[in-house]
Design a protein around this motif. Structure first.
Motif, PDB file in Angstrom:
ATOM      1  N   THR A  38      -6.499  19.236  -4.520  1.00 23.91           N
ATOM      2  CA  THR A  38      -6.428  18.174  -5.526  1.00 23.91           C
ATOM      3  C   THR A  38      -5.369  17.154  -5.117  1.00 23.91           C
ATOM      4  OG1 THR A  38      -7.034  19.708  -7.284  1.00 23.91           O
ATOM      5  CG2 THR A  38      -5.993  17.644  -7.960  1.00 23.91           C
ATOM      6  N   ALA A  39      -5.680  15.875  -5.270  1.00 22.20           N
ATOM      7  CA  ALA A  39      -4.702  14.819  -4.985  1.00 22.20           C
ATOM      8  C   ALA A  39      -3.727  14.691  -6.143  1.00 22.20           C
ATOM      9  CB  ALA A  39      -5.410  13.499  -4.736  1.00 22.20           C
ATOM     10  N   PHE A  41      -1.144  12.310  -5.999  1.00 18.82           N
ATOM     11  CA  PHE A  41      -1.166  10.851  -6.107  1.00 18.82           C
ATOM     12  C   PHE A  41      -1.789  10.301  -4.832  1.00 18.82           C
ATOM     13  CE2 PHE A  41       3.266  11.955  -4.834  1.00 18.82           C
ATOM     14  CZ  PHE A  41       3.309  11.389  -3.576  1.00 18.82           C
ATOM     15  N   GLU A  42      -2.238   9.035  -4.915  1.00 20.70           N
ATOM     16  CA  GLU A  42      -2.962   8.406  -3.814  1.00 20.70           C
ATOM     17  C   GLU A  42      -2.116   7.310  -3.171  1.00 20.70           C
ATOM     18  OE1 GLU A  42      -5.983   9.188  -2.737  1.00 20.70           O
ATOM     19  OE2 GLU A  42      -6.897  10.361  -4.361  1.00 20.70           O
ATOM     20  N   GLN A  43      -2.301   7.135  -1.875  1.00 21.84           N
ATOM     21  CA  GLN A  43      -1.626   6.073  -1.139  1.00 21.84           C
ATOM     22  C   GLN A  43      -1.900   4.717  -1.764  1.00 21.84           C
ATOM     23  OE1 GLN A  43      -2.006   6.374   3.130  1.00 21.84           O
ATOM     24  NE2 GLN A  43      -1.894   4.171   3.421  1.00 21.84           N
ATOM     25  N   ALA A  45      -1.289   3.694  -4.648  1.00 24.57           N
ATOM     26  CA  ALA A  45      -1.415   3.687  -6.111  1.00 24.57           C
ATOM     27  C   ALA A  45      -0.062   3.353  -6.724  1.00 24.57           C
ATOM     28  CB  ALA A  45      -1.887   5.044  -6.609  1.00 24.57           C
ATOM     29  N   ARG A  62      -1.329  10.049   5.448  1.00 24.34           N
ATOM     30  CA  ARG A  62      -1.351   8.587   5.493  1.00 24.34           C
ATOM     31  C   ARG A  62      -2.669   8.133   6.113  1.00 24.34           C
ATOM     32  NH1 ARG A  62       4.328   8.591   7.192  1.00 24.34           N
ATOM     33  NH2 ARG A  62       5.598   7.943   5.433  1.00 24.34           N
ATOM     34  N   THR A  63      -3.255   7.089   5.546  1.00 22.48           N
ATOM     35  CA  THR A  63      -4.457   6.483   6.101  1.00 22.48           C
ATOM     36  C   THR A  63      -4.056   5.207   6.827  1.00 22.48           C
ATOM     37  OG1 THR A  63      -5.797   7.368   4.292  1.00 22.48           O
ATOM     38  CG2 THR A  63      -6.749   5.575   5.586  1.00 22.48           C
ATOM     39  N   GLN A  69      -7.006   9.178   9.295  1.00 25.23           N
ATOM     40  CA  GLN A  69      -6.053   9.926   8.487  1.00 25.23           C
ATOM     41  C   GLN A  69      -5.082  10.675   9.386  1.00 25.23           C
ATOM     42  OE1 GLN A  69      -8.105  12.378   5.591  1.00 25.23           O
ATOM     43  NE2 GLN A  69      -7.939  10.740   4.092  1.00 25.23           N
ATOM     44  N   TYR A  92       3.005   4.280  -3.906  1.00 26.25           N
ATOM     45  CA  TYR A  92       3.225   5.450  -3.047  1.00 26.25           C
ATOM     46  C   TYR A  92       2.828   5.120  -1.608  1.00 26.25           C
ATOM     47  CZ  TYR A  92       3.520   8.056  -7.432  1.00 26.25           C
ATOM     48  OH  TYR A  92       3.888   8.516  -8.673  1.00 26.25           O
ATOM     49  N   THR A  95      -0.673   9.671   0.491  1.00 22.77           N
ATOM     50  CA  THR A  95      -1.365  10.519  -0.478  1.00 22.77           C
ATOM     51  C   THR A  95      -0.793  11.936  -0.399  1.00 22.77           C
ATOM     52  OG1 THR A  95      -3.412   9.229  -0.324  1.00 22.77           O
ATOM     53  CG2 THR A  95      -3.619  11.482  -1.134  1.00 22.77           C
ATOM     54  N   ILE A  97      -1.541  15.866  -1.362  1.00 20.97           N
ATOM     55  CA  ILE A  97      -2.653  16.759  -1.682  1.00 20.97           C
ATOM     56  C   ILE A  97      -2.155  18.199  -1.719  1.00 20.97           C
ATOM     57  CG2 ILE A  97      -4.928  17.597  -0.918  1.00 20.97           C
ATOM     58  CD1 ILE A  97      -5.199  14.900   0.602  1.00 20.97           C
TER      59      ILE A  97
END
Length: 231
Positions: A38-39, A41-43, A45, A62-63, A69, A92, A95, A97
């Motif tokens: 589960t994430a 928080f997302e990059q 965001a 990081r993307t 990725q 952020y 991400t 996870i």
């Protein structure tokens, strides 16, 4: 419901703080469970919260601008993360996870300025952690630029063992599930290359790998590989 201060009393981040201070820090916190994968928080965001990991392990990804990725690091129990304000950011930078089922303390970002000013030990511990992670990022960039793939993979395994290693009868096990694809994303290489290297090291008695598990059986040889001194 006010959280019990005992959940943070032994964490180094809050070392030296008394019962009333711990209660004050926890006043705005809540405990949240995140299922594996589960994430949290997302990059990029909006940074609305910051966190302390109570149980489990978290993968930070990081993307890149071209969509690739990269696993930046793993967060271990007791670490603070997602403190974008400490980096002067409103979003952020990566991400987060849950690598396994996790329990996380969550604070609203709005309370960070007050907590960090009232509790210098918390601020100092946070900035020390942030600084260490920035140094680690710089070291990883140098690895990608100057080291061969074999060295990078060996170095990545040694970092994970240092961070989360657990002694077993077979050796030192990385104490959370990690796939060969995860290792590839940590080291900027391909799944095929990682699989070839790990299979070769297993034949030589350096590691034992199974389903999302890696155990180091000859740490000295792995260090030599990381330093490019193994024959």
């Amino acid at each position: 419901m006010q959280l019990d201060r005992s959940i943070i009393a032994r964490l180094s981040l809050f070392e030296g703080l008394g019962p009333a201070e711990l209660d004050s820090i926890l006043r705005d916190a809540r405990s949240v469970r995140f299922a594996k994968e589960t994430a949290i928080f997302e990059q990029e965001a909006e940074a609305r919260s910051f966190y302390v990991l109570l149980a489990g392990h978290i993968r930070v990804v990081r993307t890149t601008p071209d969509g690739r990725q990269m696993i930046a690091r793993y967060i271990s129990e007791g670490e603070i993360f997602g403190v974008a304000a400490a980096l002067g950011r409103l979003t952020y930078p990566a991400t987060a996870i849950a690598a396994v089922d996790c329990v996380v303390l969550v604070w609203p970002n709005a309370v960070w300025p007050d907590l960090s000013s009232r509790f210098p030990v918390l601020a100092a511990g946070t900035f020390k952690t942030v600084g260490a992670r920035l140094q680690d990022t710089q070291a990883r960039v140098m690895e990608l630029a100057t080291e061969q793939v074999e060295q990078r993979v060996a170095s990545a395994l040694l970092r994970l063992v240092k961070q989360t290693g657990r002694k077993t009868d077979a050796g030192i096990e990385i104490d959370f599930p990690i796939s060969r694809q995860d290792i590839a994303e940590m080291t900027g290489t391909t799944l095929h290359t990682v699989s070839r290297l790990l299979s070769g090291w297993e034949e030589r008695g350096i590691i034992v790998s199974g389903r999302q598990r890696v155990t180091i059986t000859d740490a000295h040889r792995l260090v030599m590989l990381a330093e490019h001194r193994d024959g």
